[in-house]
Design a protein around this motif. Structure first.
Motif, PDB file in Angstrom:
ATOM      1  N   ASP A  89      -9.106   5.220 -10.830  1.00  0.00           N
ATOM      2  CA  ASP A  89      -8.515   4.345 -10.056  1.00  0.00           C
ATOM      3  C   ASP A  89      -9.471   3.496  -9.262  1.00  0.00           C
ATOM      4  O   ASP A  89     -10.552   3.939  -8.619  1.00  0.00           O
ATOM      5  CB  ASP A  89      -7.966   5.422  -9.007  1.00  0.00           C
ATOM      6  CG  ASP A  89      -6.710   4.868  -8.134  1.00  0.00           C
ATOM      7  OD1 ASP A  89      -6.917   3.324  -8.110  1.00  0.00           O
ATOM      8  OD2 ASP A  89      -6.131   5.500  -7.389  1.00  0.00           O
ATOM      9  N   ARG A 138      -5.300   1.137 -11.922  1.00  0.00           N
ATOM     10  CA  ARG A 138      -5.216   2.305 -12.499  1.00  0.00           C
ATOM     11  C   ARG A 138      -5.391   2.250 -13.855  1.00  0.00           C
ATOM     12  O   ARG A 138      -4.407   1.482 -14.855  1.00  0.00           O
ATOM     13  CB  ARG A 138      -3.848   3.037 -12.394  1.00  0.00           C
ATOM     14  CG  ARG A 138      -3.747   3.658 -10.617  1.00  0.00           C
ATOM     15  CD  ARG A 138      -4.662   4.900 -10.449  1.00  0.00           C
ATOM     16  NE  ARG A 138      -4.603   6.088 -11.750  1.00  0.00           N
ATOM     17  CZ  ARG A 138      -3.465   6.948 -11.376  1.00  0.00           C
ATOM     18  NH1 ARG A 138      -2.633   6.950 -10.529  1.00  0.00           N
ATOM     19  NH2 ARG A 138      -3.505   7.742 -12.781  1.00  0.00           N
ATOM     20  N   ARG A 187      -5.670  -3.389  -7.141  1.00  0.00           N
ATOM     21  CA  ARG A 187      -5.832  -2.014  -7.341  1.00  0.00           C
ATOM     22  C   ARG A 187      -5.453  -1.702  -8.779  1.00  0.00           C
ATOM     23  O   ARG A 187      -4.430  -2.220  -9.168  1.00  0.00           O
ATOM     24  CB  ARG A 187      -5.104  -0.694  -6.478  1.00  0.00           C
ATOM     25  CG  ARG A 187      -5.225   0.721  -6.967  1.00  0.00           C
ATOM     26  CD  ARG A 187      -4.168   1.599  -6.165  1.00  0.00           C
ATOM     27  NE  ARG A 187      -4.140   2.865  -6.380  1.00  0.00           N
ATOM     28  CZ  ARG A 187      -3.328   3.830  -6.375  1.00  0.00           C
ATOM     29  NH1 ARG A 187      -2.300   3.532  -5.467  1.00  0.00           N
ATOM     30  NH2 ARG A 187      -3.492   4.917  -6.797  1.00  0.00           N
ATOM     31  N   VAL A 194     -10.702  -0.276  -7.401  1.00  0.00           N
ATOM     32  CA  VAL A 194     -10.321  -1.405  -6.473  1.00  0.00           C
ATOM     33  C   VAL A 194     -11.264  -2.453  -6.785  1.00  0.00           C
ATOM     34  O   VAL A 194     -12.446  -2.458  -6.602  1.00  0.00           O
ATOM     35  CB  VAL A 194     -10.164  -0.885  -5.042  1.00  0.00           C
ATOM     36  CG1 VAL A 194     -10.069  -2.350  -4.038  1.00  0.00           C
ATOM     37  CG2 VAL A 194      -9.357   0.085  -4.821  1.00  0.00           C
ATOM     38  N   ARG A 212      -7.322  -7.736  -2.512  1.00  0.00           N
ATOM     39  CA  ARG A 212      -7.849  -6.660  -3.395  1.00  0.00           C
ATOM     40  C   ARG A 212      -6.885  -6.269  -4.315  1.00  0.00           C
ATOM     41  O   ARG A 212      -5.792  -5.803  -3.964  1.00  0.00           O
ATOM     42  CB  ARG A 212      -8.185  -5.756  -2.048  1.00  0.00           C
ATOM     43  CG  ARG A 212      -9.118  -6.301  -1.120  1.00  0.00           C
ATOM     44  CD  ARG A 212      -9.506  -5.079   0.046  1.00  0.00           C
ATOM     45  NE  ARG A 212     -10.193  -3.807  -0.461  1.00  0.00           N
ATOM     46  CZ  ARG A 212      -9.764  -2.774  -0.367  1.00  0.00           C
ATOM     47  NH1 ARG A 212      -8.501  -2.743   0.107  1.00  0.00           N
ATOM     48  NH2 ARG A 212     -10.375  -1.819  -0.852  1.00  0.00           N
ATOM     49  N   PHE A 225      -1.332  -2.092 -12.107  1.00  0.00           N
ATOM     50  CA  PHE A 225      -2.064  -2.645 -11.237  1.00  0.00           C
ATOM     51  C   PHE A 225      -1.255  -3.441 -10.428  1.00  0.00           C
ATOM     52  O   PHE A 225       0.046  -3.646 -10.434  1.00  0.00           O
ATOM     53  CB  PHE A 225      -3.021  -3.716 -11.810  1.00  0.00           C
ATOM     54  CG  PHE A 225      -2.271  -4.901 -12.495  1.00  0.00           C
ATOM     55  CD1 PHE A 225      -1.840  -6.167 -12.148  1.00  0.00           C
ATOM     56  CD2 PHE A 225      -1.979  -4.805 -14.072  1.00  0.00           C
ATOM     57  CE1 PHE A 225      -1.041  -7.017 -12.899  1.00  0.00           C
ATOM     58  CE2 PHE A 225      -1.408  -5.773 -14.786  1.00  0.00           C
ATOM     59  CZ  PHE A 225      -0.729  -6.599 -14.208  1.00  0.00           C
ATOM     60  N   LYS A 238       0.780  -1.110   0.011  1.00  0.00           N
ATOM     61  CA  LYS A 238      -0.074  -0.378   0.086  1.00  0.00           C
ATOM     62  C   LYS A 238       0.912   1.363  -0.117  1.00  0.00           C
ATOM     63  O   LYS A 238       1.798   1.198   0.660  1.00  0.00           O
ATOM     64  CB  LYS A 238      -0.956   0.177   1.107  1.00  0.00           C
ATOM     65  CG  LYS A 238      -1.797   1.123   1.205  1.00  0.00           C
ATOM     66  CD  LYS A 238      -2.742   0.999   2.303  1.00  0.00           C
ATOM     67  CE  LYS A 238      -3.840   1.874   2.629  1.00  0.00           C
ATOM     68  NZ  LYS A 238      -4.909   2.068   3.553  1.00  0.00           N
ATOM     69  N   SER A 283      -1.396  -4.515  -5.422  1.00  0.00           N
ATOM     70  CA  SER A 283      -2.226  -4.867  -4.482  1.00  0.00           C
ATOM     71  C   SER A 283      -2.714  -3.597  -3.759  1.00  0.00           C
ATOM     72  O   SER A 283      -2.127  -2.448  -3.895  1.00  0.00           O
ATOM     73  CB  SER A 283      -1.265  -5.458  -3.191  1.00  0.00           C
ATOM     74  OG  SER A 283      -2.114  -5.316  -1.876  1.00  0.00           O
ATOM     75  N   ALA A 284      -3.896  -3.464  -3.570  1.00  0.00           N
ATOM     76  CA  ALA A 284      -4.612  -2.396  -2.809  1.00  0.00           C
ATOM     77  C   ALA A 284      -4.309  -2.061  -1.453  1.00  0.00           C
ATOM     78  O   ALA A 284      -4.559  -0.646  -0.804  1.00  0.00           O
ATOM     79  CB  ALA A 284      -6.048  -2.249  -2.929  1.00  0.00           C
ATOM     80  N   ASP A 285      -3.666  -3.006  -0.677  1.00  0.00           N
ATOM     81  CA  ASP A 285      -3.250  -2.736   0.693  1.00  0.00           C
ATOM     82  C   ASP A 285      -2.004  -3.572   0.888  1.00  0.00           C
ATOM     83  O   ASP A 285      -1.124  -3.859  -0.048  1.00  0.00           O
ATOM     84  CB  ASP A 285      -4.447  -3.279   1.710  1.00  0.00           C
ATOM     85  CG  ASP A 285      -5.111  -4.405   1.259  1.00  0.00           C
ATOM     86  OD1 ASP A 285      -4.077  -5.345   0.927  1.00  0.00           O
ATOM     87  OD2 ASP A 285      -6.238  -4.904   1.222  1.00  0.00           O
TER      88      ASP A 285
END
Length: 216
Positions: A167, A162, A160, A169, A158, A186, A137, A188-190
């Motif tokens: 943007d 772009r 992510r 998720v 999750r 692309f 993140k 990980s979103a966290d």
């Protein structure tokens, strides 16, 4: 990474640069014809330019370009440094089939901080991959563009994504499909890893799929 894929036959090799002695046994010509498109897909997936690959391998950009387009016949002298640069087995460049054993042997590949498992071994318009991206993140997205079309399905974690100015998720069970000529990135979103399946096709190839809508 439509309907049945259009296969673009490679142009005949330039005889002045041909290091081989003909196609030899039946089937070798077909294998060699697919080497160029396979090299291009591998380089583009890794986000490497022809100039950067030329600097790493010592092969001129014009030779690399002709090799990818099929105007230069593949040879061991050219393929070995390219395989070393991409850190993949030579068999992955030529698509040599394993004889006598129908099992698909998955060999994970490292692309930066990502682990990628190719799920297809035969050449073709569509290629499938399983990918594991570590958590991170706060990392700054570096958007890229290249020819092709990609479809992704999140297995866990999750993701992510772009995509130009958007943007997004995506959670487990959600999918995305986009034209890779759009600037994209692309990860990980966290802080947890994300695991996904990806299909990549040449420009004009689309995967007609249905994805469930995001839970409201």
């Amino acid at each position: 990474m439509t309907s049945p894929a259009h296969r673009h036959d490679a142009p005949p090799p330039d005889d002045s640069d041909d290091n081989g002695d003909g196609d030899g046994p039946a089937g070798i010509g077909d294998v060699l014809a697919e080497v160029g498109p396979r090299l291009r897909r591998l380089r583009q997936r890794r986000g490497v330019t022809l100039t950067a690959l030329a600097e790493t391998t010592g092969i001129s950009t014009s030779t690399l370009s002709r090799l990818e387009s099929g105007r230069r016949r593949a040879s061991l002298e050219l393929l070995l440094p390219i395989a070393r640069a991409h850190r993949v087995p030579l068999d992955d460049l030529v698509g040599a089939p394993e004889t006598g054993d129908p099992r698909v042997r998955l060999r994970p590949q490292r692309m930066g901080d990502r682990t990628v498992l190719p799920l297809t071994r035969q050449p073709g318009a569509l290629q499938a991959f399983k990918m594991v991206i570590p958590g991170g993140k706060g990392q700054e997205p570096e958007l890229r563009t290249h020819e092709g079309h990609e479809w992704m399905y999140v297995l866990s974690g999750r993701l992510r994504l772009r995509l130009a100015e958007r943007d997004l998720v995506l959670g487990a069970g959600e999918a995305a499909e986009f034209d890779t000529r759009l600037p994209h990135w692309f990860g990980s979103a966290d802080d947890r890893p994300v695991e996904l399946l990806a299909l990549f096709g040449r420009q004009g190839e689309r995967m007609h799929v249905r994805a469930r809508p995001a839970a409201r």
